[in-house]
Write a protein that holds these residues in place. Structure first.
Motif, mmCIF file in Angstrom:
data_model
loop_
_atom_site.group_PDB
_atom_site.id
_atom_site.type_symbol
_atom_site.label_atom_id
_atom_site.label_comp_id
_atom_site.label_asym_id
_atom_site.label_seq_id
_atom_site.Cartn_x
_atom_site.Cartn_y
_atom_site.Cartn_z
ATOM 1 N N LEU A 240 0.866 -1.182 0.000
ATOM 2 C CA LEU A 240 0.000 0.000 0.000
ATOM 3 C C LEU A 240 0.899 1.227 0.000
ATOM 4 C CD1 LEU A 240 -2.541 -1.078 2.790
ATOM 5 C CD2 LEU A 240 -2.804 -1.359 0.318
ATOM 6 N N THR A 241 0.643 2.172 -0.895
ATOM 7 C CA THR A 241 1.517 3.335 -1.032
ATOM 8 C C THR A 241 0.686 4.608 -1.147
ATOM 9 O OG1 THR A 241 3.133 1.974 -2.217
ATOM 10 C CG2 THR A 241 3.414 4.361 -2.343
ATOM 11 N N GLU A 242 1.104 5.635 -0.412
ATOM 12 C CA GLU A 242 0.513 6.968 -0.527
ATOM 13 C C GLU A 242 1.637 7.959 -0.798
ATOM 14 O OE1 GLU A 242 -1.603 7.889 3.007
ATOM 15 O OE2 GLU A 242 -3.048 6.243 2.821
ATOM 16 N N THR A 243 1.506 8.758 -1.854
ATOM 17 C CA THR A 243 2.553 9.719 -2.214
ATOM 18 C C THR A 243 1.942 11.063 -2.586
ATOM 19 O OG1 THR A 243 2.530 9.024 -4.549
ATOM 20 C CG2 THR A 243 4.106 7.929 -3.082
ATOM 21 N N GLN A 244 2.777 12.091 -2.477
ATOM 22 C CA GLN A 244 2.433 13.427 -2.968
ATOM 23 C C GLN A 244 3.664 13.987 -3.672
ATOM 24 O OE1 GLN A 244 2.011 17.308 -0.586
ATOM 25 N NE2 GLN A 244 -0.146 16.755 -0.949
ATOM 26 N N THR A 245 3.487 14.357 -4.947
ATOM 27 C CA THR A 245 4.580 14.867 -5.757
ATOM 28 C C THR A 245 4.293 16.303 -6.161
ATOM 29 O OG1 THR A 245 5.071 12.670 -6.637
ATOM 30 C CG2 THR A 245 5.929 14.547 -7.862
ATOM 31 N N THR A 246 5.234 17.195 -5.886
ATOM 32 C CA THR A 246 5.128 18.605 -6.259
ATOM 33 C C THR A 246 6.087 18.877 -7.410
ATOM 34 O OG1 THR A 246 4.601 19.187 -3.967
ATOM 35 C CG2 THR A 246 5.288 20.974 -5.427
ATOM 36 N N THR A 247 5.554 19.410 -8.526
ATOM 37 C CA THR A 247 6.352 19.635 -9.733
ATOM 38 C C THR A 247 6.258 21.091 -10.157
ATOM 39 O OG1 THR A 247 5.874 17.379 -10.474
ATOM 40 C CG2 THR A 247 6.738 18.902 -12.115
ATOM 41 N N SER A 248 7.396 21.693 -10.458
ATOM 42 C CA SER A 248 7.427 23.074 -10.944
ATOM 43 C C SER A 248 7.103 23.104 -12.431
ATOM 44 C CB SER A 248 8.796 23.703 -10.699
ATOM 45 O OG SER A 248 9.082 23.773 -9.325
ATOM 46 N N ILE A 249 6.082 23.890 -12.805
ATOM 47 C CA ILE A 249 5.737 24.064 -14.218
ATOM 48 C C ILE A 249 6.445 25.281 -14.788
ATOM 49 C CG2 ILE A 249 3.844 24.449 -15.838
ATOM 50 C CD1 ILE A 249 2.014 23.044 -13.924
ATOM 51 N N ASN A 250 6.495 26.342 -14.005
ATOM 52 C CA ASN A 250 7.229 27.551 -14.361
ATOM 53 C C ASN A 250 7.640 28.234 -13.076
ATOM 54 O OD1 ASN A 250 4.878 29.102 -13.522
ATOM 55 N ND2 ASN A 250 3.962 28.511 -15.497
ATOM 56 N N SER A 261 -1.894 3.659 -4.193
ATOM 57 C CA SER A 261 -1.820 2.422 -4.971
ATOM 58 C C SER A 261 -1.912 1.216 -4.045
ATOM 59 C CB SER A 261 -0.545 2.366 -5.794
ATOM 60 O OG SER A 261 0.595 2.275 -4.961
ATOM 61 N N ILE A 262 -2.561 0.184 -4.562
ATOM 62 C CA ILE A 262 -2.680 -1.102 -3.881
ATOM 63 C C ILE A 262 -2.180 -2.154 -4.849
ATOM 64 C CG2 ILE A 262 -4.253 -2.729 -2.763
ATOM 65 C CD1 ILE A 262 -6.213 -0.399 -2.401
ATOM 66 N N SER A 263 -1.224 -2.946 -4.425
ATOM 67 C CA SER A 263 -0.668 -3.956 -5.323
ATOM 68 C C SER A 263 -0.492 -5.274 -4.587
ATOM 69 C CB SER A 263 0.661 -3.500 -5.908
ATOM 70 O OG SER A 263 1.648 -3.381 -4.912
ATOM 71 N N SER A 264 -0.672 -6.331 -5.324
ATOM 72 C CA SER A 264 -0.475 -7.684 -4.809
ATOM 73 C C SER A 264 0.212 -8.491 -5.890
ATOM 74 C CB SER A 264 -1.818 -8.318 -4.443
ATOM 75 O OG SER A 264 -1.644 -9.654 -4.015
ATOM 76 N N SER A 265 1.238 -9.233 -5.525
ATOM 77 C CA SER A 265 1.998 -9.988 -6.517
ATOM 78 C C SER A 265 2.377 -11.355 -5.971
ATOM 79 C CB SER A 265 3.257 -9.229 -6.944
ATOM 80 O OG SER A 265 4.142 -9.068 -5.851
ATOM 81 N N SER A 266 2.546 -12.285 -6.887
ATOM 82 C CA SER A 266 2.990 -13.638 -6.559
ATOM 83 C C SER A 266 3.901 -14.101 -7.670
ATOM 84 C CB SER A 266 1.783 -14.569 -6.425
ATOM 85 O OG SER A 266 2.208 -15.905 -6.249
ATOM 86 N N ASN A 267 5.097 -14.547 -7.317
ATOM 87 C CA ASN A 267 6.041 -14.957 -8.350
ATOM 88 C C ASN A 267 6.954 -16.060 -7.847
ATOM 89 O OD1 ASN A 267 8.586 -13.608 -7.204
ATOM 90 N ND2 ASN A 267 7.206 -11.856 -7.374
#
Length: 853
Positions: A240-250, A261-267
């Protein structure tokens, strides 16, 4: 008259000295050091005055680091030092030998490395050791592992296995063996799970390690050894992931993207590798291979929103991905080195070195991507995708490297060149890639998937490369017996690289054929100063040239429109880029018996002409389109250094270690058609203090700090962040059987325009050993006692920074029971009388049980 009188002389005790020199070999007699009957090699090394055993597992002798540890002249279960030092009983050791070993016949003292050999007593060269353990705790946490290691004069075999749900993951057989040693050392809480690992992981692993010497006592000139490894791991993960991204446009506007995001994997991953080494006088052959098989499936669900600094929502982009992949890859390596046993002035051909590499892969995958983009600025831009991918790819890479040393004998007849050393080099490589992609979109009217004529495609790429060169080397030496040894070497290696790239595709715009060539010289200066009994110092200054060419995915990719937050476009006009680097290395190794001081420094700086960089377009809805362009002005500087200091007292030892890694770069690029330089600075520093008092107490203090800082010149914006970690670890042997361990870490994370995050991880355990040889162990562990463990995301890039959290393993308590079977040498056979008596007693007990007596 003289009276007769008896005079009794004192007994004369003859013993072997604890330390002696046997030619160029320093030898330590194990019998001269009195230790507990359950002591292992590591306990013996701590008693030897000239030897320092560091907290990170490194071993130094008179200040020089031991690069290789052998048992009876051979690698021991893969070469990890801990497997030998923490398993082999001290009572099975005859002596420990330390000596310099050369890398090849042409090596000088400056090229030699320090090697340690553990010589076993006669009859102790056959035996076994291992571990069987199981633990269960609160919240249904469990772990189990088992290993058995058997060895004889010619063969070594290890079988290992483990399973758990506490984020304790091993990626190879060697890791499982290293984590199952009889006597782990110091302040490391043994078998502690990784509380820094993200997500919840449930791995199951098993493996085998095999080695066989066809020659019982191999030497550098005579060797025939086969080694093989097999490892399989089945792993299930939930994240389980929580993020906040700040990006400069100008210079004034910024985008804020929040993601969940929620992810589950098996390998399942399998690996088999082997290595065969053959050495005869003048000949060395090394053959190795590795095969990997991967089978996995995953489900990823992502929710992303974009807005302004004023919290005005501009768009959302949600997606659901399900995938299944089957991958296989292999590689085969072969190396042959020939050098005559001896040659005269009339001998013109003095040897060659040939290296061949073959790599291949075959991948197959199926994926479904359901994406919905919703705009809150213009509803006509809303889009939905339900796209299915069926991809197949395969390829191979072949490389042949040929080196002819001492080529001056072949190139010149004049003795004027006898003081120069020439070598002829050539690299020839061929790479092929074949990608076949079938893409379908769901027809919402008929609810049937129909082919996507644009993305469905097959592309083949062939890359041919040849790099001939000639190396020129001149060495100057100066020495005084038992005083000093100095050497200066100047190297120049001019090369010409020639490359041919051929791309063939169903799409005409991807049919691209290009040729590249560039003069790429290398050069260097090495200086070595060895002062007997004092120190040795190495200096080196090197210059490198590297050519990078654009790939088909950079020149003319097929753009997939499902991820509107990141669309990559190609540029058919991309040019090759050339990297030039200057690197300096310096090391100081103390040769004193105690209180040694060692330090190392490395610096590298470079520029990249025509570097391939991003031209990024970001709109107010956070939709990003990336174009690739060439730009000059990319510069970088990397610095790294460490200092080690050891103090040995009468009954204790203090070790200090400080390291710093710094890298800074200035990257050109475009953001919304504005050219800007992004200046980035990243640092990573560690300070360690280790203290041990006899065999009772071990204390370790560690301070780590990592920082990042970025600045965009055109927008006059910048981001920065910092992560701090302070760890105190202690191990106290209350008695020879009872040990207390504690490990506490204070964490702090801070970044631009975000609140500081502080949390503490405290783990503790109590260990009790029992049975005659301390072969059984009872352990109680309390992990994350304060229930504060957290995974913090905090990093920056050229024009953005990201903060967030991920799910991690948290507080639980566990009880573990382990048994360590071990035997060194053959078991003694009882005589006939003892055997009869044992049988009578055994039969008597059985009769008593049967009749209820």
């Amino acid at each position: 008259m003289v009276n007769r009188r008896d005079v009794m002389l004192k007994d004369v005790e003859i013993s072997v000295p604890p330390i002696s020199m046997n030619g160029d070999t320093l030898e330590f007699n194990a019998a001269a050091f009195k230790l507990d009957s359950n002591a292992v090699v590591e306990d013996l090394l701590r008693k030897i005055p000239n030897v320092t055993l560091w907290g990170d597992g490194k071993i130094t002798v008179n200040g020089r680091e031991v690069k290789n540890l052998l048992v009876n002249g051979k690698s021991f279960f893969g070469g990890d030092m801990k497997i030998a030092t923490q398993n082999l009983a001290k009572n099975s050791i005859q002596k420990i030998q330390v000596y310099n070993t050369a890398r090849d016949q042409q090596s000088t003292r400056a090229d030699s490395t320090l090697e340690m050999n553990i010589k076993l007593k006669k009859g102790k060269d056959i035996g076994f050791f291992g571990k069987i353990g199981f633990g269960y705790g609160t919240d249904k946490r469990y772990e189990a592992d088992a290993s058995i290691n058997m060895y004889s004069p010619k063969m070594q075999l290890a079988l290992v296995g483990a399973m758990n749900n506490i984020n304790k993951t091993a990626y190879n057989t060697e890791s499982l063996m290293a984590n199952s040693t009889f006597k782990g050392g110091g302040t490391n809480v043994e078998y502690q799970p990784d509380f820094r690992a993200t997500g919840l992981n449930r791995p199951r692993s098993a493996g085998a390690n095999f080695a066989y010497d066809f020659i019982e006592k191999p030497t550098y000139q005579k060797k025939s050894t086969l080694k093989a490894n097999y490892f399989i791991q089945d792993r299930r993960s939930d994240n389980l992931t929580e993020t906040q991204t700040t990006t400069s446009i100008n210079s004034t506007a910024k985008n804020i993207e929040n993601g969940n995001s929620i992810s589950s994997s098996s390998n399942t991953n399998q690996r088999f590798d082997s290595n065969y080494e053959l050495a005869k006088r003048g000949h060395r052959l090394n053959l190795s291979q590795a095969v990997n098989f991967f089978n996995g499936e995953s489900v990823d669900q992502t929710f992303r929103t974009a807005g302004t600094l004023e919290n005005a929502l501009t768009s959302t982009n949600n997606s659901l991905n399900t995938s299944h992949n089957q991958n296989a890859n292999y590689n085969v390596n072969g190396n042959y080195y020939y050098s005559p046993s001896f040659y005269t002035n009339k001998t013109r051909f003095t040897g060659l070195n040939m290296d061949f590499k073959l790599q291949g892969y075959e991948n197959e995958g199926q994926r479904v991507n359901i994406t919905e983009f919703k705009s809150f600025v213009n509803s006509t831009q809303n889009q939905k995708f339900n796209r299915k991918y069926d991809t197949k790819s395969n390829g191979s890479s072949q490389e042949l490297n040929l080196t002819i040393p001492n080529a001056q004998r072949l190139l010149f007849t004049s003795k004027n060149f006898s003081t120069l050393n020439f070598k002829i080099t050539n690299k020839l490589s061929l790479r092929t890639d074949d990608n076949d992609n079938h893409v379908q979109d769901l027809d919402t009217v008929t609810n049937i998937y129909r082919g996507n004529a644009y993305l469905s495609n097959r592309v083949k790429t062939t890359l041919l490369e040849e790099t001939p060169g000639i190396g020129i080397e001149k060495s100057f030496q100066k020495s005084l017996s038992n005083r000093y040894y100095k050497t200066l070497t100047i190297r120049f290696h001019p090369k010409m690289i020639m490359m041919s790239q051929d791309n063939r595709s169903d799409r005409s715009f991807q049919n691209i054929k290009r040729n590249y060539q560039k003069f790429v010289p290398d050069a260097g200066i090495d200086y070595y100063n060895y002062q007997y009994g004092e120190y040795s110092r190495n200096y080196s200054l090197n210059y490198y040239t590297t050519l990078r060419i654009p790939t088909i995915q950079q020149l003319a990719p097929l753009t997939d429109s499902t991820n509107l937050y990141y669309l990559q476009r190609g540029n058919i006009n991309l040019r090759k880029s050339v990297q030039q680097e200057l690197a300096f290395n310096f090391s100081h190794n103390d040769q004193r018996n105690k209180n040694t001081l060692n330090y190392y420094f490395r610096a590298s700086a470079g520029i990249v002409d025509d570097n391939i960089v991003d031209s990024l377009l970001i709109d107010e809805q956070n939709r990003r389109t990336v174009f690739l362009v060439n730009a000059d002005g990319h510069k970088y500087l990397n610095l790294y250094g460490y200092v080690r200091k050891a103090y040995k007292f009468k009954s204790s030892e203090l070790q200090l270690y400080l390291s710093t890694d710094l890298n800074t770069n200035r990257n050109p690029g475009y953001t919304n058609n504005v050219f800007t330089y992004s200046t980035n600075l990243n640092t990573n520093s560690n300070a360690n203090v280790n203290y041990t008092y006899k065999s009772y107490l071990a204390v370790a203090l560690n301070q780590s700090m990592s920082t990042y800082k970025s600045r965009q010149e055109a927008f006059n914006t910048g981001y920065n962040g910092k992560n701090l970690g302070t760890t105190l670890s202690t191990s106290y042997n209350v008695t020879k059987k009872f040990t207390l361990n504690s490990n506490i870490t204070f964490n702090n994370s801070s970044s631009s325009n975000a609140k500081d995050i502080n949390f503490t991880i405290w783990n503790a355990s109590a260990v009790y050993r029992f049975l005659k040889g301390n072969n059984a162990e009872f352990k109680f562990s309390a992990l994350d006692l304060l229930h504060q463990n957290s995974s913090v995301i905090n990093y920056g890039s050229a024009n953005s920074f990201t903060v967030g959290r991920q799910n991690v393993l948290q507080q639980y308590f566990m009880t573990t029971l382990s048994y360590y079977p071990r035997q060194f040498g053959k078991r003694e056979v009882k005589n006939d009388d003892e055997l009869k008596q044992t049988l009578l007693v055994s039969n008597a007990y059985q009769l008593s049980y049967i009749f209820g007596l």
